[in-house]
Design a protein around this motif. Structure first.
Motif, PDB file in Angstrom:
ATOM      1  N   GLY A 262      19.046  52.581  40.294  1.00 26.85           N
ATOM      2  CA  GLY A 262      17.972  52.118  39.427  1.00 26.85           C
ATOM      3  C   GLY A 262      18.333  50.903  38.596  1.00 26.85           C
ATOM      4  N   ILE A 263      19.616  50.774  38.232  1.00 28.11           N
ATOM      5  CA  ILE A 263      19.993  49.654  37.363  1.00 28.11           C
ATOM      6  C   ILE A 263      20.251  48.413  38.197  1.00 28.11           C
ATOM      7  CG2 ILE A 263      21.667  48.797  35.691  1.00 28.11           C
ATOM      8  CD1 ILE A 263      22.111  51.470  34.681  1.00 28.11           C
ATOM      9  N   PRO A 264      19.507  47.336  37.973  1.00 27.78           N
ATOM     10  CA  PRO A 264      19.781  46.101  38.709  1.00 27.78           C
ATOM     11  C   PRO A 264      21.170  45.591  38.321  1.00 27.78           C
ATOM     12  CG  PRO A 264      17.741  45.928  37.434  1.00 27.78           C
ATOM     13  CD  PRO A 264      18.414  47.165  37.003  1.00 27.78           C
TER      14      PRO A 264
ATOM     15  N   PHE B  57      22.332  42.720  37.808  1.00 26.07           N
ATOM     16  CA  PHE B  57      22.420  41.688  36.781  1.00 26.07           C
ATOM     17  C   PHE B  57      22.217  42.265  35.385  1.00 26.07           C
ATOM     18  CE2 PHE B  57      17.756  41.119  36.968  1.00 26.07           C
ATOM     19  CZ  PHE B  57      17.498  41.451  38.288  1.00 26.07           C
ATOM     20  N   PHE B  58      21.395  43.316  35.263  1.00 27.32           N
ATOM     21  CA  PHE B  58      21.256  43.964  33.962  1.00 27.32           C
ATOM     22  C   PHE B  58      22.560  44.694  33.603  1.00 27.32           C
ATOM     23  CE2 PHE B  58      19.287  47.557  31.366  1.00 27.32           C
ATOM     24  CZ  PHE B  58      19.265  46.808  30.210  1.00 27.32           C
TER      25      PHE B  58
ATOM     26  N   ILE C 129      24.938  42.152  32.339  1.00 24.47           N
ATOM     27  CA  ILE C 129      24.659  41.729  30.966  1.00 24.47           C
ATOM     28  C   ILE C 129      25.123  42.805  29.984  1.00 24.47           C
ATOM     29  CG2 ILE C 129      22.788  41.244  29.334  1.00 24.47           C
ATOM     30  CD1 ILE C 129      21.306  39.859  31.603  1.00 24.47           C
TER      31      ILE C 129
ATOM     32  N   ILE D 228      28.869  42.654  29.700  1.00 26.38           N
ATOM     33  CA  ILE D 228      29.311  41.529  28.859  1.00 26.38           C
ATOM     34  C   ILE D 228      29.093  41.876  27.390  1.00 26.38           C
ATOM     35  CG2 ILE D 228      28.892  39.112  28.253  1.00 26.38           C
ATOM     36  CD1 ILE D 228      28.138  38.596  31.110  1.00 26.38           C
ATOM     37  N   MET D 229      27.919  42.463  27.086  1.00 27.74           N
ATOM     38  CA  MET D 229      27.623  42.857  25.699  1.00 27.74           C
ATOM     39  C   MET D 229      28.714  43.762  25.152  1.00 27.74           C
ATOM     40  SD  MET D 229      23.722  43.998  25.245  1.00 27.74           S
ATOM     41  CE  MET D 229      22.360  42.908  25.478  1.00 27.74           C
TER      42      MET D 229
ATOM     43  N   VAL E  50      23.899  36.771  42.500  1.00 29.03           N
ATOM     44  CA  VAL E  50      23.432  37.125  41.163  1.00 29.03           C
ATOM     45  C   VAL E  50      24.618  37.358  40.227  1.00 29.03           C
ATOM     46  CG1 VAL E  50      21.987  38.732  39.895  1.00 29.03           C
ATOM     47  CG2 VAL E  50      21.417  38.171  42.244  1.00 29.03           C
TER      48      VAL E  50
ATOM     49  N   VAL F 277      25.582  35.584  36.663  1.00 32.45           N
ATOM     50  CA  VAL F 277      25.728  36.294  35.389  1.00 32.45           C
ATOM     51  C   VAL F 277      27.061  35.941  34.735  1.00 32.45           C
ATOM     52  CG1 VAL F 277      25.948  38.564  34.298  1.00 32.45           C
ATOM     53  CG2 VAL F 277      24.266  38.215  36.091  1.00 32.45           C
ATOM     54  N   PHE F 278      28.134  35.939  35.528  1.00 32.11           N
ATOM     55  CA  PHE F 278      29.467  35.746  34.961  1.00 32.11           C
ATOM     56  C   PHE F 278      29.953  34.299  35.062  1.00 32.11           C
ATOM     57  CE2 PHE F 278      29.277  40.271  35.788  1.00 32.11           C
ATOM     58  CZ  PHE F 278      29.785  40.781  34.609  1.00 32.11           C
TER      59      PHE F 278
ATOM     60  N   LEU G  86      12.825  44.707  42.378  1.00 38.72           N
ATOM     61  CA  LEU G  86      14.189  44.258  42.091  1.00 38.72           C
ATOM     62  C   LEU G  86      14.388  42.810  42.547  1.00 38.72           C
ATOM     63  CD1 LEU G  86      17.026  45.000  41.131  1.00 38.72           C
ATOM     64  CD2 LEU G  86      17.523  45.823  43.420  1.00 38.72           C
TER      65      LEU G  86
ATOM     66  N   LEU H 205      17.237  34.118  38.499  1.00 40.94           N
ATOM     67  CA  LEU H 205      17.970  32.951  38.983  1.00 40.94           C
ATOM     68  C   LEU H 205      17.177  31.658  38.838  1.00 40.94           C
ATOM     69  CD1 LEU H 205      19.415  34.459  42.287  1.00 40.94           C
ATOM     70  CD2 LEU H 205      20.650  34.048  40.166  1.00 40.94           C
TER      71      LEU H 205
ATOM     72  N   GLN I 211      20.525  36.650  28.518  1.00 40.11           N
ATOM     73  CA  GLN I 211      21.900  36.276  28.816  1.00 40.11           C
ATOM     74  C   GLN I 211      22.318  35.026  28.051  1.00 40.11           C
ATOM     75  OE1 GLN I 211      23.294  36.012  32.820  1.00 40.11           O
ATOM     76  NE2 GLN I 211      25.234  35.686  31.831  1.00 40.11           N
TER      77      GLN I 211
ATOM     78  N   THR J  70      14.736  49.027  34.733  1.00 40.06           N
ATOM     79  CA  THR J  70      15.506  50.177  35.196  1.00 40.06           C
ATOM     80  C   THR J  70      14.624  51.415  35.289  1.00 40.06           C
ATOM     81  OG1 THR J  70      17.404  49.224  34.075  1.00 40.06           O
ATOM     82  CG2 THR J  70      17.590  51.511  34.763  1.00 40.06           C
TER      83      THR J  70
ATOM     84  N   LEU K  81      12.343  51.196  38.352  1.00 36.10           N
ATOM     85  CA  LEU K  81      13.085  51.394  39.608  1.00 36.10           C
ATOM     86  C   LEU K  81      13.497  52.853  39.756  1.00 36.10           C
ATOM     87  CD1 LEU K  81      15.338  48.210  39.671  1.00 36.10           C
ATOM     88  CD2 LEU K  81      13.284  48.661  40.994  1.00 36.10           C
ATOM     89  N   LEU K  82      13.974  53.443  38.647  1.00 36.24           N
ATOM     90  CA  LEU K  82      14.374  54.845  38.679  1.00 36.24           C
ATOM     91  C   LEU K  82      13.210  55.732  39.085  1.00 36.24           C
ATOM     92  CD1 LEU K  82      16.614  55.673  35.603  1.00 36.24           C
ATOM     93  CD2 LEU K  82      17.119  55.959  38.016  1.00 36.24           C
TER      94      LEU K  82
ATOM     95  N   ASN L 204      12.409  55.387  42.736  1.00 36.26           N
ATOM     96  CA  ASN L 204      13.405  56.040  43.579  1.00 36.26           C
ATOM     97  C   ASN L 204      13.275  57.557  43.530  1.00 36.26           C
ATOM     98  OD1 ASN L 204      14.597  53.742  44.553  1.00 36.26           O
ATOM     99  ND2 ASN L 204      16.097  53.599  42.913  1.00 36.26           N
TER     100      ASN L 204
END
Lengths: 314, 300
Positions: free
Chosen positions: A141-143, A145-146, A149, A152-153, A255, A259-260, B230, B238, B257, B275, B278-279, B282
Motif C-alpha cells: 500500500g505504501i508507495p 516514494f512516500f 520521504i 528521510i524525515m 523514483v 527522492v534521494f 500509484l 516526477l 520533499q 496509502t 491503495l491499501l 488491495n
C-alpha cells in the motif's frame, strides 16, 4: 540444455525488434512536431528547420528507423540534444549509482523476502505468518516514494543519522558510500519484498502435495522435509517472481533515485524530460526494456536448470 | 470457475430463476463475510466520498494564494497546514484525490474494454492471436513506469495524455489475462457442444467466453486501479504527469520533499491519503479473490 538456451535466445530477436520499433514510434509517430516540442513555440522556422536537418527528421521514416536501429547495433544511440555529448557517454556517467542501487536493493529484497516467505509458508497461521502477511499488505500500500520521504524525515531530518541524499562513489569514500546508499537501498528493497507472499503460497502448495506426506510418513522430521523437498520445489515459482520483481526494480529505481537525489540513469531520464532531450529518454527506456527481457531469459534458463520438465517442454 | 458451488441450505426457499427480485451472487456474501473485504470496502467508500464531496465543503479555494500564511503548520483554520504559496493542504489533497480517482476510473474502464476485446479476439481467432500477442508482449517488456514516462515526455503534461499513457501500459496485462481465461473456457465441453451445434465463432465468443471472463476481469480491475493510482502519483511526483498547476498527490509529495526540512506536513497528508486508498483497494482485491475463487488458498 544448450538447445533450450539457443531456442530461447533466438525467440528474443523478434521481441527485441518490436521493442525497438515501439521505442522509435513513441518519438516519431506521436502527434506534434518534435522540432517544435524540443525548441518550444518561440523558435523561428529557420531554427526548427536546422534542428530537423540535424536530427534527420526530414528523411523518410523508414530511413530514419534503419539509421537509428543500425546505430543501436553498434551501441550508438545518437547525441544528447541538451548535454551535447553522445548518449552512450551520458548513460555511462550515470551508470554506477543505478547499478549499485539495483544490486543492493535486490539483495535486501531477496535476503528479507525469501526467508520470510518460506518461514510463513512453513508455519502457516502462526504469529510470524500473520505478522508477515499484515506487513506485505502494508508494503503493497505504501508507495516507495512516500516511504522514502518518511525515511528521510526520520533518519536524516529528525535523528540526523544519515544523509538525506546525494551520491558518494565507493572508490572515493567507502563509509560515505555506505551511508548514502543505506536508506535508498532499504526503501527500494523493502518495497520489492511483497513477492514474499507468492513464495509463501508456492511453499503452501508444495507442503500439501503427496510427496511431502510420503516424506513425513517415512520418518523425516520437518526441517529435513523442508530442506530436501519443499525448498527445491518451491524454488521454481520463486525464481520467476524475483525475475518479475526486477522489472519493478527498474521502474522503482527511477523514483528512488529522484527522492534521494542519486545521480543515476533514472535521475538523468527525469531531468531529460524537462529538457525535452528525447534521444536520452529513448535510449534509457530502450535499455531498461532490453535489460528486463534479458533478465526474463536468465530466469527461464534458471527454471529450466532447476526443473527438467521445463527443459523438455510439457 | 465454480462460482455457484454453495447452494441454498436445505429447507430454505429456493429463489426462482425468473423471479423479479434478483438475489446477489454467492461471491458477494462470501466477500461480505470477510473482515478484510468489509473494512477495505468501507475505507474505499470513505476516501471516494471525501474526495468527491470534500472540496465542496471546504471554505478554501485549492489554488488561492495567501502570501501571509506561507508554510504554516497545522492549525484550527488549516488542519494540515499550508504549502509554499499559502494554499490549504487539506483542500488541495481532496481536489488532488478527485483527479486521481478520475484518472483511475477512466484508465480502468478503457483498459477493461480494450483488454477484454483484444483478449477475446485473440483467444477465438488464431490469426489475430499471433500479431496481437507479440505486440503486447513487447509492450510488457518495458518496465511500466518507464514506458509511461517516455510516452508522457513526448505527449506533454495533461490529464488526457496521462489517461492515454497509463491505458497503453495497462491494456497488455488485462488482455493477457482475459485471453488465458478464455482459452480455458474454449476447451470446455459446452463450448465444444456449441461448436458442434454449428454456432458461429462470434456468437460463442460473445455468449460463452465473454460471460466467463467476468470474474477475472473484476479482480484485474480492482488491482489494476490501484496500480494506475500509484503510477499516476509517481508520474506527477516526477513532474511527468499532470500539469504542475493542477493539484495532485504526486505533485504535493514533490513539494513536500522540497520543503522537507521546514514543513513536514506537506508530504504527510497526501502520502497518507494515497496509502489509505491503495491499501483499501488491495484489501478489497484480496477479499474478492478469495470470494470469487473459493478454492484459492486464503491468506488468513
Amino acid at each position: 540444455m544448450a538447445r533450450f538456451v539457443l531456442t530461447r535466445l533466438l525467440s528474443l530477436v523478434p521481441v527485441l525488434a518490436i521493442v525497438a520499433l515501439i521505442t522509435f514510434a513513441i518519438l516519431n509517430f506521436t502527434p506534434g512536431d518534435p522540432a517544435v516540442a524540443i525548441l518550444g513555440i518561440d523558435a523561428t522556422p529557420e531554427q526548427r528547420e536546422a534542428l530537423r536537418e540535424e536530427l534527420g527528421l526530414n528523411r523518410p521514416l523508414i530511413e530514419q528507423f534503419l539509421a537509428w536501429a543500425g546505430g543501436l547495433l553498434t551501441l550508438d544511440f545518437g547525441s544528447s540534444i541538451y548535454l551535447d555529448i553522445p548518449v552512450s557517454e551520458a548513460l555511462l556517467r550515470h551508470l554506477e549509482p543505478t547499478l549499485l542501487l539495483a544490486t543492493y536493493s535486490l539483495a535486501v529484497a531477496i535476503l528479507v523476502g525469501v526467508p520470510v516467505g518460506v518461514l510463513s509458508g512453513v508455519r502457516r497461521g502462526g504469529t510470524i505468518d500473520r505478522l508477515v502477511m499484515g506487513a506485505t499488505v502494508l508494503i503493497n500500500g505504501i508507495p516507495n516514494f512516500f516511504l522514502g520521504i518518511l525515511a528521510i524525515m526520520l533518519f536524516a531530518v529528525t535523528l540526523g543519522l544519515l544523509p538525506s541524499g546525494g551520491y558518494v562513489s565507493p572508490t572515493e569514500d567507502f563509509i560515505g558510500h555506505a551511508q548514502c546508499m543505506m536508506l535508498p537501498s532499504l526503501v527500494l528493497g523493502i518495497s520489492l519484498t511483497s513477492f514474499a507472499r507468492i513464495i509463501r503460497s508456492s511453499v503452501l502448495d508444495v507442503m500439501s502435495s503427496e510427496f511431502v506426506e510420503t516424506a513425513y510418513a517415512k520418518g523425516l522430521n520437518r526441517p529435513q522435509v523442508v530442506r530436501r523437498h519443499v525448498l527445491r520445489n518451491a524454488a521454481i515459482p520463486s525464481v520467476t517472481v524475483i525475475g518479475i520483481a526486477f522489472g519493478n526494480l527498474l521502474g522503482g529505481a527511477v523514483v528512488t533515485e529522484y527522492v534521494f537525489n542519486l545521480q543515476g540513469i533514472g535521475q538523468l531520464l527525469v531531468e531529460s524530460i524537462a529538457r525535452r532531450d528525447y534521444p536520452v529518454i529513448q535510449a534509457g527506456v530502450l535499455l531498461s526494456a532490453f535489460l528486463f527481457v534479458l533478465v526474463t531469459l536468465v530466469v527461464d534458463i534458471i527454471c529450466a536448470y532447476l526443473d527438467p520438465r521445463v527443459r523438455y517442454g510439457r | 470457475m465454480a462460482v455457484n458451488s454453495v447452494g441454498p441450505a436445505i429447507g430454505q426457499e429456493i429463489p426462482a430463476e425468473s423471479a423479479a427480485v434478483r438475489t446477489p451472487p454467492d461471491w458477494w456474501y462470501r466477500f461480505r463475510s470477510t473482515r478484510r473485504g468489509t473494512l477495505g470496502l468501507g475505507l474505499l467508500v470513505l476516501v471516494v466520498l471525501a474526495c468527491t464531496f470534500g472540496p465542496l465543503l471546504s471554505p478554501y479555494d485549492p489554488s488561492a494564494v495567501d502570501p501571509v500564511d506561507r508554510l504554516a503548520g497545522p492549525s484550527a483554520e488549516h488542519w494540515a497546514g499550508t504549502d509554499q504559496f499559502g494554499r490549504d493542504v487539506i483542500t488541495r489533497m481532496l481536489v488532488g484525490g478527485r483527479t486521481s480517482l478520475i484518472v483511475a476510473a477512466a484508465v480502468t474502464v478503457l483498459s477493461v474494454v480494450v483488454g477484454t476485446l483484444l483478449g477475446l479476439l485473440s483467444a477465438m481467432y488464431r490469426r489475430v492471436d499471433g500479431p496481437v500477442m507479440r505486440f503486447l508482449d513487447a509492450l510488457m517488456a518495458f518496465p511500466s513506469v518507464l514506458l509511461a514516462i517516455a510516452l508522457m515526455a513526448r505527449l506533454g503534461p495533461s490529464i488526457v495524455n496521462v489517461i492515454a499513457a497509463l491505458s497503453i501500459v495497462t491494456v497488455p496485462t488485462f488482455a493477457r489475462l482475459i485471453r488465458s481465461s478464455a482459452l480455458v473456457v474454449k476447451e470446455t465441453p459446452y463450448v465444444e457442444l456449441a461448436t458442434a451445434l454449428g454456432l458461429r465463432r462470434r456468437t460463442i465468443m460473445l455468449r460463452y467466453l465473454f460471460a466467463n471472463s467476468r470474474s477475472p476481469m473484476i479482480l484485474a480491475a480492482t488491482f489494476g486501479a490501484a496500480t494506475v493510482i500509484l503510477s499516476e502519483a509517481a508520474l506527477s511526483f516526477l513532474g511527468a504527469g499532470l500539469p504542475a498547476s493542477v493539484p495532485t498527490w504526486g505533485g504535493m509529495l514533490n513539494d513536500g520533499q522540497t520543503y522537507l526540512r521546514n514543513a513536514w506536513w506537506l508530504a504527510l497528508a497526501p502520502g497518507l491519503m494515497l496509502t489509505l486508498l491503495l491499501l483499501s483497494l488491495n484489501m478489497v482485491g484480496d477479499a474478492l479473490r478469495d470470494a470469487l475463487d473459493p478454492r484459492s488458498d486464503r491468506l488468513s
